[in-house]
Design a protein around this motif. Structure first.
Motif, mmCIF file in Angstrom:
data_model
loop_
_atom_site.group_PDB
_atom_site.id
_atom_site.type_symbol
_atom_site.label_atom_id
_atom_site.label_comp_id
_atom_site.label_asym_id
_atom_site.label_seq_id
_atom_site.Cartn_x
_atom_site.Cartn_y
_atom_site.Cartn_z
ATOM 1 N N GLY A 223 -20.710 64.394 -39.599
ATOM 2 C CA GLY A 223 -20.286 62.755 -39.004
ATOM 3 C C GLY A 223 -18.910 62.897 -38.410
ATOM 4 N N LEU A 224 -18.552 61.170 -39.168
ATOM 5 C CA LEU A 224 -17.151 60.767 -38.293
ATOM 6 C C LEU A 224 -16.227 61.512 -38.677
ATOM 7 C CD1 LEU A 224 -15.779 58.749 -36.503
ATOM 8 C CD2 LEU A 224 -15.856 57.004 -38.501
ATOM 9 N N LEU A 225 -14.892 62.454 -38.197
ATOM 10 C CA LEU A 225 -14.100 63.030 -38.571
ATOM 11 C C LEU A 225 -12.788 61.640 -38.983
ATOM 12 C CD1 LEU A 225 -14.725 66.829 -36.744
ATOM 13 C CD2 LEU A 225 -15.200 65.858 -39.943
ATOM 14 N N TRP A 226 -12.766 60.889 -37.672
ATOM 15 C CA TRP A 226 -11.667 60.357 -37.142
ATOM 16 C C TRP A 226 -11.630 59.339 -36.246
ATOM 17 C CZ3 TRP A 226 -8.232 60.101 -32.805
ATOM 18 C CH2 TRP A 226 -6.853 59.532 -33.085
ATOM 19 N N ALA A 227 -10.896 58.278 -36.885
ATOM 20 C CA ALA A 227 -11.260 57.107 -35.655
ATOM 21 C C ALA A 227 -10.291 55.811 -36.043
ATOM 22 C CB ALA A 227 -12.423 55.876 -36.745
ATOM 23 N N ASP A 228 -9.528 56.089 -34.357
ATOM 24 C CA ASP A 228 -8.347 55.154 -34.218
ATOM 25 C C ASP A 228 -8.424 54.201 -33.343
ATOM 26 O OD1 ASP A 228 -5.583 55.448 -35.343
ATOM 27 O OD2 ASP A 228 -5.214 56.175 -33.290
ATOM 28 N N ALA A 229 -7.672 53.077 -33.352
ATOM 29 C CA ALA A 229 -7.615 52.222 -32.490
ATOM 30 C C ALA A 229 -6.422 51.402 -32.155
ATOM 31 C CB ALA A 229 -8.332 51.344 -32.237
ATOM 32 N N LEU A 230 -5.433 51.492 -30.980
ATOM 33 C CA LEU A 230 -4.260 50.575 -30.561
ATOM 34 C C LEU A 230 -4.640 49.538 -29.914
ATOM 35 C CD1 LEU A 230 -1.516 50.340 -30.143
ATOM 36 C CD2 LEU A 230 -1.575 51.726 -28.481
ATOM 37 N N GLU A 231 -4.090 48.095 -30.102
ATOM 38 C CA GLU A 231 -4.343 47.278 -29.266
ATOM 39 C C GLU A 231 -2.717 46.803 -29.317
ATOM 40 O OE1 GLU A 231 -8.141 43.362 -28.506
ATOM 41 O OE2 GLU A 231 -7.578 44.160 -31.230
ATOM 42 N N LEU A 232 -2.876 45.935 -28.323
ATOM 43 C CA LEU A 232 -1.021 45.534 -27.479
ATOM 44 C C LEU A 232 -1.872 44.285 -26.764
ATOM 45 C CD1 LEU A 232 0.988 48.588 -27.061
ATOM 46 C CD2 LEU A 232 0.711 46.821 -28.706
ATOM 47 N N ASN A 233 -1.673 42.742 -26.964
ATOM 48 C CA ASN A 233 -2.053 42.081 -26.149
ATOM 49 C C ASN A 233 -0.946 40.894 -25.186
ATOM 50 O OD1 ASN A 233 -2.162 41.067 -28.594
ATOM 51 N ND2 ASN A 233 -4.052 41.090 -28.708
ATOM 52 N N ALA A 234 -1.287 39.843 -25.972
ATOM 53 C CA ALA A 234 -0.048 38.550 -25.352
ATOM 54 C C ALA A 234 1.298 38.806 -25.398
ATOM 55 C CB ALA A 234 -1.021 36.921 -25.693
#
Length: 286
Positions: free
Chosen positions: A182-193
């Motif tokens: 199954g899922l081993l690793w999850a990551d997200a980067l968010e930059l906006n205004a």
């Protein structure tokens, strides 16, 4: 009919590129089976070239964007599949440029699928975000039992060579890695205004020009971490083990320094973990 209506607003042409490659093994005389291309689909502006690799290198696929860059509203879909035991290197022929957007996002979707005992290097060169760029990027990798993946990507926040900094726009960059359980690793980067302020913040990105990320799965992660920690520091960075058998390394700093750090890590790990030569692929050096 009314004759004085204004003309409709101009609609900008947008790129909708895609490619799919499938590598498999085939017997070619005595010795271990060779990796061969089983399937290729490509849709402009994306093209996949297959330069002749050095004798000790894996089969290499060179990704090329014939449009020269990506604008707002452009979309790319990238799929790489390796059958059991196949070995391949996938890289871009040059850095990718993400131009200033007039509103819509540039979307890039990548899917990697590795069969049992397959080995893949996914090492595209930098993605350069022009000031005002809006990038939405997703990466998903699926690894079967015994597969190995070395993946590295770098984001450059503005055209560093021209002294430009990314002060407005948006960025969403997500990774998902799945294994047999199954899922081993999850990551997200968010930059906006407030992207310029966050990149400049002392306790944010500290004014860094670039961010490099490297992921190694399916190999001896402890050994790989120790090797990276012993490399000369080309850019501020760190290596850690989010879970057993998985290495994550990141670097922040000047764009040229981050590129050097990522390149040194690739060379070190392709030798120690993948059994490949102690050098960068030619796509990175020509």
């Amino acid at each position: 009919m009314p004759r004085d209506l204004p003309p409709p607003p101009a609609r900008h042409q947008r790129a909708n590129g895609a490619f799919e490659v499938h590598f498999a093994t085939a017997a070619r005389g005595p010795g271990a089976p060779a990796t061969v291309l089983r399937h290729l689909f490509q849709q402009a502006p994306l093209r996949v070239l297959f330069p002749t690799p050095e004798p000790d290198e894996a089969l290499t696929a060179a990704l090329l964007n014939c449009a020269g860059g990506l604008a707002g509203g452009d979309a790319l879909r990238q799929r790489v599949r390796l059958g059991p035991g196949a070995r391949a290197t996938v890289s871009t022929a040059a850095a990718e440029k993400i131009y200033r957007s007039l509103g819509p996002e540039t979307r890039v979707e990548s899917e990697l699928s590795l069969g049992s005992e397959a080995v893949l290097e996914w090492i595209p060169q930098e993605a350069i975000l022009f000031d005002g760029a809006r990038l939405h990027r997703r990466m998903r990798a699926e690894l079967a039992e015994g597969a190995k993946l070395l993946a590295a990507e770098t984001l450059v926040f503005g055209r560093a060579a021209r002294g430009e900094r990314l002060t407005h726009g948006s960025l969403f960059d997500a990774w998902r890695l799945h294994g047999p359980e199954g899922l081993l690793w999850a990551d997200a980067l968010e930059l906006n205004a407030d992207i310029g302020d966050r990149l400049a913040a002392r306790f944010g990105f500290g004014g860094a020009e670039a961010l490099g990320t490297l992921l190694l799965a399916g190999a001896d992660a402890v050994m790989a971490r120790d090797l990276l920690r012993n490399l000369p520091e080309a850019a501020p960075g760190a290596a850690t083990l989010p879970r057993p058998g998985l290495l994550l390394a990141r670097w922040l700093g000047p764009a040229t320094a981050v590129r050097r750090a990522v390149a040194a890590a690739i060379v070190t790990l392709r030798v120690a973990a993948l059994g490949l030569p102690s050098r960068l692929p030619r796509l990175w050096t020509t």
